[in-house]
Design an enzyme around this catalytic site. Structure first.
Site, PDB file in Angstrom:
ATOM      1  N   ASP A 236      42.683  39.420  42.027  1.00 32.99           N
ATOM      2  CA  ASP A 236      42.582  40.498  43.027  1.00 32.99           C
ATOM      3  C   ASP A 236      41.387  41.411  42.802  1.00 32.99           C
ATOM      4  OD1 ASP A 236      45.075  39.586  44.012  1.00 32.99           O
ATOM      5  OD2 ASP A 236      46.091  40.746  42.461  1.00 32.99           O
TER       6      ASP A 236
ATOM      7  N   LYS B  22      37.033  39.060  44.902  1.00 34.48           N
ATOM      8  CA  LYS B  22      36.120  37.899  44.921  1.00 34.48           C
ATOM      9  C   LYS B  22      35.774  37.492  46.341  1.00 34.48           C
ATOM     10  CE  LYS B  22      39.167  35.561  42.604  1.00 34.48           C
ATOM     11  NZ  LYS B  22      40.056  36.624  42.184  1.00 34.48           N
TER      12      LYS B  22
ATOM     13  N   GLY C 117      44.902  35.029  47.733  1.00 29.33           N
ATOM     14  CA  GLY C 117      44.802  35.525  49.095  1.00 29.33           C
ATOM     15  C   GLY C 117      43.756  36.600  49.115  1.00 29.33           C
ATOM     16  N   HIS C 118      42.939  36.609  50.131  1.00 28.14           N
ATOM     17  CA  HIS C 118      42.046  37.742  50.234  1.00 28.14           C
ATOM     18  C   HIS C 118      41.849  38.165  51.668  1.00 28.14           C
ATOM     19  CE1 HIS C 118      39.305  34.244  49.558  1.00 28.14           C
ATOM     20  NE2 HIS C 118      38.917  34.649  50.735  1.00 28.14           N
TER      21      HIS C 118
ATOM     22  N   GLN D  82      42.368  33.663  41.441  1.00 23.10           N
ATOM     23  CA  GLN D  82      42.987  34.415  40.322  1.00 23.10           C
ATOM     24  C   GLN D  82      41.914  34.982  39.392  1.00 23.10           C
ATOM     25  OE1 GLN D  82      44.619  30.995  40.820  1.00 23.10           O
ATOM     26  NE2 GLN D  82      45.578  32.130  42.452  1.00 23.10           N
TER      27      GLN D  82
HETATM   28  P1  IMP Z   1      51.733  31.604  40.004  1.00 23.68           P
HETATM   29  O1  IMP Z   1      50.258  31.411  40.058  1.00 23.68           O
HETATM   30  O2  IMP Z   1      52.364  31.792  41.356  1.00 23.68           O
HETATM   31  O3  IMP Z   1      52.431  30.541  39.200  1.00 23.68           O
HETATM   32  O4  IMP Z   1      52.010  32.993  39.235  1.00 23.68           O
HETATM   33  C1  IMP Z   1      51.706  33.137  37.850  1.00 23.68           C
HETATM   34  C2  IMP Z   1      51.120  34.500  37.556  1.00 23.68           C
HETATM   35  O5  IMP Z   1      49.854  34.601  38.165  1.00 23.68           O
HETATM   36  C3  IMP Z   1      51.929  35.672  38.120  1.00 23.68           C
HETATM   37  O6  IMP Z   1      51.797  36.773  37.239  1.00 23.68           O
HETATM   38  C4  IMP Z   1      51.239  35.991  39.426  1.00 23.68           C
HETATM   39  O7  IMP Z   1      51.441  37.319  39.833  1.00 23.68           O
HETATM   40  C5  IMP Z   1      49.813  35.735  39.017  1.00 23.68           C
HETATM   41  N1  IMP Z   1      48.945  35.400  40.162  1.00 23.68           N
HETATM   42  C6  IMP Z   1      48.851  34.217  40.799  1.00 23.68           C
HETATM   43  N2  IMP Z   1      47.932  34.278  41.768  1.00 23.68           N
HETATM   44  C7  IMP Z   1      47.420  35.525  41.756  1.00 23.68           C
HETATM   45  C8  IMP Z   1      46.389  36.168  42.493  1.00 23.68           C
HETATM   46  O8  IMP Z   1      45.734  35.609  43.383  1.00 23.68           O
HETATM   47  N3  IMP Z   1      46.150  37.464  42.160  1.00 23.68           N
HETATM   48  C9  IMP Z   1      46.809  38.101  41.167  1.00 23.68           C
HETATM   49  N4  IMP Z   1      47.760  37.529  40.441  1.00 23.68           N
HETATM   50  C10 IMP Z   1      48.063  36.241  40.715  1.00 23.68           C
END
Ligand code: IMP
Length: 434
Positions: free
Chosen positions: A13, A16, A40-41, A223
């Site tokens: 977040d 990017k 997501g952005h 991420q």
């Molecule tokens: P997952 O990617 O859904 O398996 O989540 C694993 C961890 O990554 C969790 O703490 C989510 O909140 C974090 N996470 C996954 N995608 C994002 C993102 O795009 N931004 C911020 N945190 C993310």
């Protein structure tokens, strides 16, 4: 030749999307290399808000090629939904390509993500529950369904037979859920296949050819570094590698093809989900930063945890990614504070202090931040278009970060709109030019 990787340098977040959007103006191709619709952005253009989860935002530029690389996991329902939405808004999708080797997120992956988190209870990771972890687990277990599989009905049924033999047992025996029907699932996927087929391509070859032709290619990560499966705050991480090294495998090019690595970091830090966060702000200032920065997830709407800038973690990100420059976003959010703390070292449980990111999880979990307090600027940054016009204290903040990281800050975000980014040198230069 210019292969430019853009990665998140914190916990995701960082903004990017906006930086990619800006650099895309001078690029020929944008391709994502990992993650899925956990990302997501939001892009704001001419007062219109665009939300993206899978397709690179570069798609808004007519004539620019956009691709989804093999390292991404794709939920076909989300992708086709995103395509329909863009088409309905009149966006030309003819430049979109999707890797035939990318893995698909199946409905059972989502069920398993939900069930897994529920089973962990208090120990849950706080995933986005989009099925990301289970899809990558199946890829590694060689039970995955790839984009190319849904284009061939016979192969698809064979693959589902193998996968469902295992998934249905787990769903029924471990989670007491209903088993899934092969035929129903196959038919649903074939519906998606019809809509995705025109975009499926060998994206590795596409990128290689673009680079050989001297074009500029943006390799977009999702991420952030601290969510990296290998180097992040495991197990509170995502299931892929958001660090720059993964751009090569997630696209199918050699590491020697990469010329620049731009890290994106907020001028403070946010984190969603569980896990350690040394600089998380105590008291009401956290809610203040959240409000000012509108820190709620694009994908899940969850409140983001907010903290002061962590230079120990950022130096770690610079090292892991081999950053060549840094984009520092949302500097305007800090304009409300008289003083702005930045974390320069961690105090460890044994009383020692370090400016290196601890290699051992217990040290990191118990690390306490040591802050340097910098002066705030208290002036809004509206209308500031160049570095020299920033308030002196804001400039000092940037210089402090550059000195601490021994890294150039090449872009500075001062607001949500796309034009509110100060570039310290010409964009073409930042993106790999002389
Ligand atoms: P997952 O990617 O859904 O398996 O989540 C694993 C961890 O990554 C969790 O703490 C989510 O909140 C974090 N996470 C996954 N995608 C994002 C993102 O795009 N931004 C911020 N945190 C993310």
């Amino acid at each position: 030749m210019a292969g430019i990787v853009i990665v998140g340098a914190q916990w995701g977040d960082e903004g990017k999307g906006k930086i990619v959007d800006l650099l895309a103006e001078n690029a020929d191709l944008v391709i994502r290399f990992q993650g899925g619709n956990n990302a997501g952005h939001t892009i704001v253009r001419d007062d219109v808000k665009w939300k993206f989860h899978l397709i690179p935002s570069g798609i808004l530029y007519p004539g620019l090629k956009c691709a989804i690389g093999n390292g991404v996991v794709i939920d076909p329902k989300v992708l086709t939904g995103e395509l329909d939405d863009l088409r309905a808004k009149g966006i030309d999708l003819s430049g979109l390509r999707i890797s035939a080797n990318a893995h698909l997120i199946m409905p059972y992956h989502m069920l398993l993500d939900h069930a897994g988190e529920a089973r962990l209870g208090k120990l849950q990771i706080g995933t986005t529950r989009r099925g990301i972890g289970p899809a990558y687990a199946d890829k590694a277990a060689r039970l995955g369904i790839r984009v190319q599989d849904i284009l061939d009905p016979k192969i698809l049924r064979q693959k589902f037979e193998t996968a469902l033999a295992e998934k249905n047992r787990v769903l029924e025996l471990v989670y007491g859920a209903e088993p899934l029907e092969i035929e129903q699932l196959a038919e649903r996927m074939e519906g998606y296949a019809v809509r995705l087929r025109p975009y499926v391509a060998d994206t590795s070859l596409l990128v290689e050819r673009a680079l050989r032709a001297g074009q500029s290619v943006l390799l977009e990560g999702a991420q952030g570094t601290l969510l990296d499966l290998d180097h992040g705050t495991y197990p509170f991480v995502t299931s892929s590698n958001p660090t720059a090294g993964a751009a090569a495998t997630g696209i199918g090019i050699g590491p020697t093809r990469i010329d620049q690595v731009i890290g994106v970091a907020k001028a403070y830090v946010t984190r969603v989900g569980e896990g350690p966060f040394p600089t998380e702000i105590e008291g009401s200032a956290q809610a203040r930063v959240r409000e000012l920065g509108a820190e709620y997830g694009t994908t899940t709407g969850r409140e983001r945890r907010c903290g002061w800038l962590d230079l120990v973690a950022l130096r770690f990100a610079a090292r892991l990614n081999g950053l060549t420059s840094l984009a520092l976003t949302k500097l305007d959010v800090l304009s409300e504070f008289d003083e702005v703390p930045v974390c320069v070292r961690y105090r460890l449980p044994d009383g020692s202090e370090t400016d290196e990111f601890p290699a051992h999880q217990s040290d990191f979990h118990h690390a306490r931040p040591v802050y340097e307090i910098l002066d705030g600027w208290r002036d809004p940054l509206d209308g500031v278009e160049e570095l020299a016009a920033l308030p002196a204290q804001a400039r000092r903040y940037i210089e402090y970060v550059e000195a601490a990281l021994d890294l150039e800050v090449s872009m500075i975000g001062t607001g949500a709109e796309r034009e509110r980014v100060i570039t310290t040198r010409a964009l073409a230069g930042i993106a790999g030019g002389p």
